[in-house]
Enzyme design. Structure first.
Site, PDB file in Angstrom:
ATOM      1  N   ILE A   1     -13.107  -4.404   8.415  1.00  0.00           N
ATOM      2  CA  ILE A   1     -12.178  -3.602   7.995  1.00  0.00           C
ATOM      3  C   ILE A   1     -12.052  -2.410   7.737  1.00  0.00           C
ATOM      4  CG2 ILE A   1     -10.021  -4.506   9.306  1.00  0.00           C
ATOM      5  CD1 ILE A   1      -8.438  -5.367   6.521  1.00  0.00           C
TER       6      ILE A   1
ATOM      7  N   TYR B   1       1.295  -1.503  -0.289  1.00  0.00           N
ATOM      8  CA  TYR B   1       0.054   0.201   0.182  1.00  0.00           C
ATOM      9  C   TYR B   1       0.811   1.180   0.316  1.00  0.00           C
ATOM     10  CZ  TYR B   1      -3.539  -3.475   1.239  1.00  0.00           C
ATOM     11  OH  TYR B   1      -4.875  -4.320   1.594  1.00  0.00           O
TER      12      TYR B   1
ATOM     13  N   LYS C   1     -13.161   0.947   4.836  1.00  0.00           N
ATOM     14  CA  LYS C   1     -11.630   2.030   4.345  1.00  0.00           C
ATOM     15  C   LYS C   1     -12.122   3.009   4.234  1.00  0.00           C
ATOM     16  CE  LYS C   1     -10.003   4.456   1.164  1.00  0.00           C
ATOM     17  NZ  LYS C   1     -10.704   5.297   0.027  1.00  0.00           N
ATOM     18  N   SER C   2     -11.998   4.209   4.472  1.00  0.00           N
ATOM     19  CA  SER C   2     -12.723   5.328   3.975  1.00  0.00           C
ATOM     20  C   SER C   2     -11.495   6.850   4.283  1.00  0.00           C
ATOM     21  CB  SER C   2     -14.069   5.651   5.141  1.00  0.00           C
ATOM     22  OG  SER C   2     -15.517   6.983   4.906  1.00  0.00           O
ATOM     23  N   VAL C   3     -11.831   7.633   3.678  1.00  0.00           N
ATOM     24  CA  VAL C   3     -10.963   8.621   3.579  1.00  0.00           C
ATOM     25  C   VAL C   3     -11.936  10.124   4.233  1.00  0.00           C
ATOM     26  CG1 VAL C   3      -8.340   8.734   2.250  1.00  0.00           C
ATOM     27  CG2 VAL C   3     -11.041   9.645   1.489  1.00  0.00           C
TER      28      VAL C   3
ATOM     29  N   LYS D   1       1.341  -7.056   5.790  1.00  0.00           N
ATOM     30  CA  LYS D   1       1.327  -7.789   5.156  1.00  0.00           C
ATOM     31  C   LYS D   1       2.456  -8.076   3.925  1.00  0.00           C
ATOM     32  CE  LYS D   1      -3.813  -6.908   4.678  1.00  0.00           C
ATOM     33  NZ  LYS D   1      -3.511  -5.760   4.511  1.00  0.00           N
TER      34      LYS D   1
ATOM     35  N   HIS E   1       0.325 -11.546   2.305  1.00  0.00           N
ATOM     36  CA  HIS E   1      -0.483 -11.076   1.647  1.00  0.00           C
ATOM     37  C   HIS E   1      -1.236 -11.942   0.216  1.00  0.00           C
ATOM     38  CE1 HIS E   1      -1.317  -5.898   0.538  1.00  0.00           C
ATOM     39  NE2 HIS E   1      -2.779  -7.257  -0.141  1.00  0.00           N
TER      40      HIS E   1
ATOM     41  N   LEU F   1     -17.013  -3.486   2.061  1.00  0.00           N
ATOM     42  CA  LEU F   1     -18.524  -3.362   1.341  1.00  0.00           C
ATOM     43  C   LEU F   1     -18.918  -3.201   0.216  1.00  0.00           C
ATOM     44  CD1 LEU F   1     -17.459   0.286   3.317  1.00  0.00           C
ATOM     45  CD2 LEU F   1     -19.445  -2.058   4.174  1.00  0.00           C
TER      46      LEU F   1
ATOM     47  N   ARG G   1     -18.006   8.936   7.251  1.00  0.00           N
ATOM     48  CA  ARG G   1     -18.106   7.582   6.974  1.00  0.00           C
ATOM     49  C   ARG G   1     -17.176   7.124   7.707  1.00  0.00           C
ATOM     50  NH1 ARG G   1     -17.520   8.139   0.155  1.00  0.00           N
ATOM     51  NH2 ARG G   1     -19.336   8.167  -0.104  1.00  0.00           N
TER      52      ARG G   1
ATOM     53  N   ASN H   1     -19.345   4.735  10.150  1.00  0.00           N
ATOM     54  CA  ASN H   1     -18.570   2.665   9.818  1.00  0.00           C
ATOM     55  C   ASN H   1     -18.536   2.111  11.337  1.00  0.00           C
ATOM     56  OD1 ASN H   1     -18.895   3.156   7.261  1.00  0.00           O
ATOM     57  ND2 ASN H   1     -17.047   3.494   7.176  1.00  0.00           N
TER      58      ASN H   1
HETATM   59  N1  NAP Z   1      -5.301  -8.320   1.542  1.00  0.00           N
HETATM   60  C1  NAP Z   1      -6.144  -7.866   0.597  1.00  0.00           C
HETATM   61  O1  NAP Z   1      -5.727  -8.127  -0.550  1.00  0.00           O
HETATM   62  C2  NAP Z   1      -6.734  -6.403   0.682  1.00  0.00           C
HETATM   63  C3  NAP Z   1      -7.769  -6.475  -0.610  1.00  0.00           C
HETATM   64  C4  NAP Z   1      -8.344  -5.321  -0.387  1.00  0.00           C
HETATM   65  C5  NAP Z   1      -8.475  -4.653   1.088  1.00  0.00           C
HETATM   66  N2  NAP Z   1      -7.749  -4.885   1.789  1.00  0.00           N
HETATM   67  C6  NAP Z   1      -8.343  -4.406   2.798  1.00  0.00           C
HETATM   68  O2  NAP Z   1      -9.306  -4.194   3.528  1.00  0.00           O
HETATM   69  C7  NAP Z   1      -9.595  -2.868   3.496  1.00  0.00           C
HETATM   70  C8  NAP Z   1     -11.104  -1.903   3.054  1.00  0.00           C
HETATM   71  O3  NAP Z   1     -11.108  -2.335   1.808  1.00  0.00           O
HETATM   72  P1  NAP Z   1     -11.749  -1.654   0.961  1.00  0.00           P
HETATM   73  O4  NAP Z   1     -10.796  -0.434   1.101  1.00  0.00           O
HETATM   74  O5  NAP Z   1     -10.952  -2.769  -0.486  1.00  0.00           O
HETATM   75  O6  NAP Z   1     -12.829  -1.500   0.488  1.00  0.00           O
HETATM   76  P2  NAP Z   1     -14.477  -0.993   1.377  1.00  0.00           P
HETATM   77  O7  NAP Z   1     -13.850  -1.326   2.672  1.00  0.00           O
HETATM   78  O8  NAP Z   1     -15.314  -2.553   0.696  1.00  0.00           O
HETATM   79  O9  NAP Z   1     -15.269   0.161   0.702  1.00  0.00           O
HETATM   80  C9  NAP Z   1     -14.046   1.331   1.003  1.00  0.00           C
HETATM   81  C10 NAP Z   1     -14.950   2.232  -0.448  1.00  0.00           C
HETATM   82  O10 NAP Z   1     -16.009   2.776   0.063  1.00  0.00           O
HETATM   83  C11 NAP Z   1     -16.614   3.911   0.876  1.00  0.00           C
HETATM   84  N3  NAP Z   1     -17.182   4.048   2.443  1.00  0.00           N
HETATM   85  C12 NAP Z   1     -17.119   3.483   2.799  1.00  0.00           C
HETATM   86  N4  NAP Z   1     -17.177   4.064   3.366  1.00  0.00           N
HETATM   87  C13 NAP Z   1     -18.501   4.475   3.089  1.00  0.00           C
HETATM   88  C14 NAP Z   1     -19.825   4.737   3.832  1.00  0.00           C
HETATM   89  N5  NAP Z   1     -19.960   4.287   5.418  1.00  0.00           N
HETATM   90  N6  NAP Z   1     -20.711   4.880   3.030  1.00  0.00           N
HETATM   91  C15 NAP Z   1     -20.368   4.822   1.419  1.00  0.00           C
HETATM   92  N7  NAP Z   1     -19.428   4.271   1.096  1.00  0.00           N
HETATM   93  C16 NAP Z   1     -18.426   4.281   2.011  1.00  0.00           C
HETATM   94  C17 NAP Z   1     -15.036   4.430   0.008  1.00  0.00           C
HETATM   95  O11 NAP Z   1     -15.308   5.320   0.556  1.00  0.00           O
HETATM   96  P3  NAP Z   1     -14.225   7.354   0.838  1.00  0.00           P
HETATM   97  O12 NAP Z   1     -13.024   6.558   1.094  1.00  0.00           O
HETATM   98  O13 NAP Z   1     -13.903   8.464  -0.189  1.00  0.00           O
HETATM   99  O14 NAP Z   1     -14.649   7.798   1.915  1.00  0.00           O
HETATM  100  C18 NAP Z   1     -14.371   3.570  -0.395  1.00  0.00           C
HETATM  101  O15 NAP Z   1     -14.757   4.114  -1.575  1.00  0.00           O
HETATM  102  C19 NAP Z   1      -8.595  -2.276   3.012  1.00  0.00           C
HETATM  103  O16 NAP Z   1      -9.044  -0.758   2.931  1.00  0.00           O
HETATM  104  C20 NAP Z   1      -7.354  -3.298   2.799  1.00  0.00           C
HETATM  105  O17 NAP Z   1      -6.998  -2.476   4.211  1.00  0.00           O
HETATM  106  C21 NAP Z   1      -7.121  -5.911   2.055  1.00  0.00           C
END
Ligand code: NAP
Length: 274
Positions: free
Chosen positions: A229, A51, A231-233, A76, A109, A191, A237, A241
């Site tokens: 886990i 990352y 993610k949001s910036v 990871k 990973h 999500l 949110r 969450n």
């Molecule tokens: N091990 C792996 O291979 C792997 C792969 C992918 C991810 N991960 C881990 O899992 C974490 C989460 O997965 P992810 O980042 O892919 O996706 P996620 O958490 O499913 O979704 C993040 C997205 O949803 C938006 N969001 C967040 N909260 C929201 C809410 N309450 N309402 C509407 N939209 C919302 C965020 O927008 P904004 O940020 O613009 O608010 C972002 O675009 C990652 O950050 C990482 O740590 C691990």
């Protein structure tokens, strides 16, 4: 303060069931995002060497004033660093970037099966665990055959398998395998990066409870027993969450979400990513 429950991993270490992910957050924005999360009450942070933001995570932790024991930090090992000695060196680099002397959870990973290095890589993680530099070790994106091979060839059952998991991809067989072997299921992209938030059933349940679709999905995960886990910036949110402990979905509403399973993989296929 947060009321996030802990999950007890198979070696007795406890891990918050809900944490904060920082995938796709640029290093220079990561400190602000993690600071918002820590201020909101998150205590578990999920990063990875690939990352490129372990430094940003470390800075937020250092500036937070929180005691190290209050935090649960996961990172990871990246695919190109697999192999016994390479893993040990990559782990040192991650610790250095985080500014920490140990992590709480260290994960492989991806299995990258064509490289055929994950068994020896995992043995390096076992050494890191024995040296007290990770409190728990595990894997990410491992399918059942990869887990079976690890269980046959290594000594320590992974504490966690972090996999893509959300209402569109529920990983039922994998979760059952985890349950049978004491491996905790951690959901990445909980999500579906937003792809399920417009699903009619989710929107309908959200309206009924007066919460957002994201909160419904996170509640479904928690009641299913997954570690999540999100993610949001976006500070609103980030707070939203974490605000998922004031309501509970009924069995009927849980079933409505469970009915949305449709093989919706938003990320790579672990069998073919190498
Ligand atoms: N091990 C792996 O291979 C792997 C792969 C992918 C991810 N991960 C881990 O899992 C974490 C989460 O997965 P992810 O980042 O892919 O996706 P996620 O958490 O499913 O979704 C993040 C997205 O949803 C938006 N969001 C967040 N909260 C929201 C809410 N309450 N309402 C509407 N939209 C919302 C965020 O927008 P904004 O940020 O613009 O608010 C972002 O675009 C990652 O950050 C990482 O740590 C691990």
């Amino acid at each position: 303060m947060t009321s996030v429950p802990n999950v007890t991993l198979n070696n007795g270490v406890t891990m918050p069931q809900l944490g904060f992910g920082v995938f796709q957050v640029p290093d220079e924005e990561t400190t602000a995002a993690v600071t918002s999360a820590l201020e909101a009450g998150y205590r578990s942070i999920d990063t990875a060497a690939i990352y490129g933001n372990e430094r940003g995570v470390g800075k937020a932790i250092a500036a937070s004033g929180l005691h190290r024991e209050e935090l649960f930090v996961t990172t990871k090992l990246w695919n190109e660093d697999q192999g016994h000695d390479q893993t040990l060196a990559a782990f040192d680099t991650s610790l250095d970037r985080l500014g920490l002397d140990h992590v709480d959870l260290y994960l492989i990973h991806w299995p990258t099966p064509a490289r055929d290095l994950y068994v020896e890589t995992y043995k390096a993680l076992e050494k890191i665990l024995a040296d007290g530099r990770a409190r728990a070790i595990g894997v990410s994106n491992f399918q059942i055959p990869h887990l079976r091979r690890l269980l046959e060839r290594t000594g320590i059952t992974p504490a966690v398998n972090q996999v893509e998991l959300h209402p569109g991809l529920q990983q039922t067989a994998l979760r059952a395998f985890h349950a049978g072997h004491g491996i905790a299921t951690e959901a990445w992209s909980p999500l579906a990066q937003g792809a399920v938030l417009g699903d009619e059933a989710i929107v309908r349940v959200a309206e009924a409870y007066g919460v957002t679709p994201a909160q419904v999905v996170l509640r479904w995960h928690l009641q299913t027993g997954n570690i999540v886990i999100p993610k949001s910036v976006t500070p609103d949110r980030i707070r939203q969450n974490l605000d998922v402990f004031g309501f509970a979905l009924t069995d009927a509403d849980m079933a409505a979400l469970t009915g949305l399973d449709r093989g919706l993989r938003t990320g790579p296929d672990p069998d073919t990513l190498n």
